[in-house]
Design a protein around this motif. Structure first.
Motif, PDB file in Angstrom:
ATOM      1  N   GLY A  86       0.717  -1.252   0.000  1.00  0.00           N
ATOM      2  CA  GLY A  86       0.000   0.000   0.000  1.00  0.00           C
ATOM      3  C   GLY A  86       0.753   1.314   0.000  1.00  0.00           C
ATOM      4  N   ASP A  90       7.434  -2.014   5.414  1.00  0.00           N
ATOM      5  CA  ASP A  90       8.401  -3.083   5.198  1.00  0.00           C
ATOM      6  C   ASP A  90       8.984  -3.058   3.782  1.00  0.00           C
ATOM      7  OD1 ASP A  90       9.373  -4.796   7.049  1.00  0.00           O
ATOM      8  OD2 ASP A  90       8.275  -6.550   6.318  1.00  0.00           O
ATOM      9  N   PRO A 440       2.836  -2.311  -5.431  1.00  0.00           N
ATOM     10  CA  PRO A 440       3.775  -2.834  -6.429  1.00  0.00           C
ATOM     11  C   PRO A 440       3.017  -3.425  -7.621  1.00  0.00           C
ATOM     12  CG  PRO A 440       4.503  -3.456  -4.235  1.00  0.00           C
ATOM     13  CD  PRO A 440       3.132  -2.831  -4.079  1.00  0.00           C
ATOM     14  N   THR A 443       2.234  -7.227  -7.249  1.00  0.00           N
ATOM     15  CA  THR A 443       1.222  -7.675  -6.291  1.00  0.00           C
ATOM     16  C   THR A 443      -0.151  -7.110  -6.639  1.00  0.00           C
ATOM     17  OG1 THR A 443       1.807  -5.900  -4.773  1.00  0.00           O
ATOM     18  CG2 THR A 443       2.883  -8.021  -4.429  1.00  0.00           C
TER      19      THR A 443
HETATM   20  S1  SF4 Z   1       5.338  -6.017  -1.354  1.00  0.00           S
HETATM   21 FE1  SF4 Z   1       5.471  -6.603   0.776  1.00  0.00          FE
HETATM   22  S2  SF4 Z   1       6.777  -5.079   1.720  1.00  0.00           S
HETATM   23 FE2  SF4 Z   1       6.086  -4.265  -0.228  1.00  0.00          FE
HETATM   24  S3  SF4 Z   1       4.269  -3.055   0.230  1.00  0.00           S
HETATM   25 FE3  SF4 Z   1       3.588  -5.125  -0.323  1.00  0.00          FE
HETATM   26  S4  SF4 Z   1       3.432  -6.180   1.663  1.00  0.00           S
HETATM   27 FE4  SF4 Z   1       4.677  -4.360   2.021  1.00  0.00          FE
END
Ligand code: SF4
Length: 464
Positions: A86, A90, A440, A443
């Protein structure tokens, strides 16, 4: 003593491609290849080829540099990666490039489309939504490196020019328009108006193949004439353009050299970006067992099919070395000079110190002296070019412009097959979503599009 047939190299977390649960994964070397070995309690074992060049794969780790983060994070780290996007705190890299999808709709229905777009799918974002999304990018990045207006097909948005005007009014270093080129090909006045957004504006033009059969498989239409006409218009305007190739093994991977050679001859083209198909969205003519292409296979094919680049010219990009390869060349007086081999790798890892040591190459140095006549040593001055990507070396010089630069980028987006939690945290190509989160690219296509969110919630609930 029993000996395994592979060499164990690393351990990470991946995803089961069936259920998208996090699973343990080993990285192993076997017969010159790098594989990921995974085990899902429900769906069993799987073995995925992730590279066909062990030395290159190991060398990626030497290109890590201190992580640059955004000024703001937009979610908390709670469920664990990749279920918190988001960006969450991390994450280990800011948005080098942020994609803004202004519409779900498109004037094509490509059999391969990570966003699943079509003339009737979804809707256009409202101008207010788009402005808020752009403001979110600026809040996160202050001066975003690259923002790419995308879709669907962004040029069909009824308020396209309002969006462009607003984007241009923001402190964005480099603005891109991701397009299939149909509008640019058919309407020269449209292309002319686009030129008014230069400099620091670039067309990201879909360009997959010269073959009708390939275009039919990937795009569902013979777009050869469209591409030709679009490039004719863009050449007339010398409007900076990157050709973007979606690669599928056995389909168009034999055209890489031909496309690079063609691109080098186009006045407006500054480079080629090669993107192996990510397993996401609509993939009508794609078999994951046979058609996936790894980054190292693409890199090898570039070297096999062009005479320009050697292994020292195609290097990992430090912001996201697992996913990105870069190769630079200079176009000078109709000649092409490879450039990346003269970058000092240590300088590449230090944001303040990117330089090109081209004095080492007599032919190139001679050419530079001849062209610019600035004495025995041509200084490499810092100009806006560095802003095109944060890891771009400083390659500008007096009288040397962006149209002298040619870059080849390989951009491999992780999918559920080769997902590596270590690598995903360095993803630097992000999408601002309509809820004003920065996700990302990889994702987003796995978990965060509307049709994926139900599964994400199930997975999150299993963790609680
Ligand atoms: S890829 Fe992992 S570290 Fe990066 S924003 Fe998504 S959950 Fe967080």
């Amino acid at each position: 003593m029993p000996v395994r047939k592979y060499t164990y190299y690393d351990f990470t977390l991946s995803l089961c491609p069936e259920c998208l649960r996090r699973v343990d994964a080993k990285i192993v070397f076997e017969n010159g290849n790098v594989y990921m070995l995974k085990r899902c309690n429900e769906h069993g074992n799987s073995k995925v080829l992730i590279a066909d060049d062990i030395e290159y794969y190991k060398n990626i780790r030497n290109y890590n540099k201190p992580s640059e983060t955004p000024y703001t994070f937009n979610t908390k780290t709670h469920y664990g990666c990749p279920y918190d996007c988001g960006l969450c705190p991390d994450h280990e890299q800011h948005s080098c490039l942020t994609v803004l999808e202004v519409t779900d709709r498109c004037n094509l229905t490509c059999p391969t489309c990570y966003a699943g777009s079509s003339p009737t799918y979804g809707r256009h974002r409202t101008l207010e939504e788009v402005k808020t999304m752009l403001d979110t990018i600026v809040k996160n990045e202050k001066e975003p490196d690259v923002v790419q207006i995308s879709g669907g097909e962004p040029t069909i948005h009824p308020q396209f020019w309002d969006i462009m005007d607003y984007a241009k009014s923001l402190p964005i270093r480099h603005l891109m328009l991701n397009t299939n080129g149909i509008k640019i090909a058919k309407d020269f006045e449209f292309a002319k108006r686009l030129k008014t957004y230069a400099p620091d504006f670039e067309i990201y033009l879909q360009f997959d193949s010269f073959e009708n059969t390939v275009l039919q498989e990937l795009r569902g239409a013979d777009l050869n004439d469209i591409r030709e006409q679009a490039l004719e218009n863009l050449n007339k305007l010398n409007l900076s353009t990157t050709l973007v190739v979606t690669l599928q093994k056995g389909l168009n991977d034999n055209e890489i050299g031909k496309i690079i050679d063609y691109a080098l001859k186009q006045k407006c083209v500054r480079g080629v970006t090669l993107q192996p198909t990510q397993i996401a969205g609509r993939l009508d003519n794609f078999n994951p067992e046979t058609d996936r292409m790894t980054l190292t296979e693409v890199r090898r094919k570039i070297m096999e099919q062009t005479a320009i680049f050697n292994p020292d010219d195609l290097l990992p990009v430090p912001c996201n070395p697992d996913a990105l390869v870069m190769g630079y060349a200079l176009k000078l007086d109709g000649e092409v000079f490879p450039l990346t081999r003269y970058i000092n790798p240590n300088d590449l890892l230090d944001n303040s110190k990117n330089t090109i040591i081209y004095e080492q190459d007599e032919q190139l140095h001679g050419k530079m002296i001849e062209l610019f006549s600035t004495g025995n040593s041509v200084e490499v001055a810092e100009e806006n070019l560095k802003s095109i990507m944060c890891c771009l070396p400083n390659i500008d010089a007096p009288n040397l412009g962006y149209d002298n630069l040619f870059r080849v980028i390989i951009m491999q987006f992780i999918d559920a097959y080769n997902f590596d939690v270590r690598a995903i945290k360095k993803s630097c190509v992000h999408i601002v979503d309509k809820d004003n989160k920065i996700i990302p690219f990889e994702t987003m296509n796995l978990f965060y599009r509307d049709d994926k969110k139900a599964r994400l919630e199930e997975l999150r609930n299993e963790i609680l």
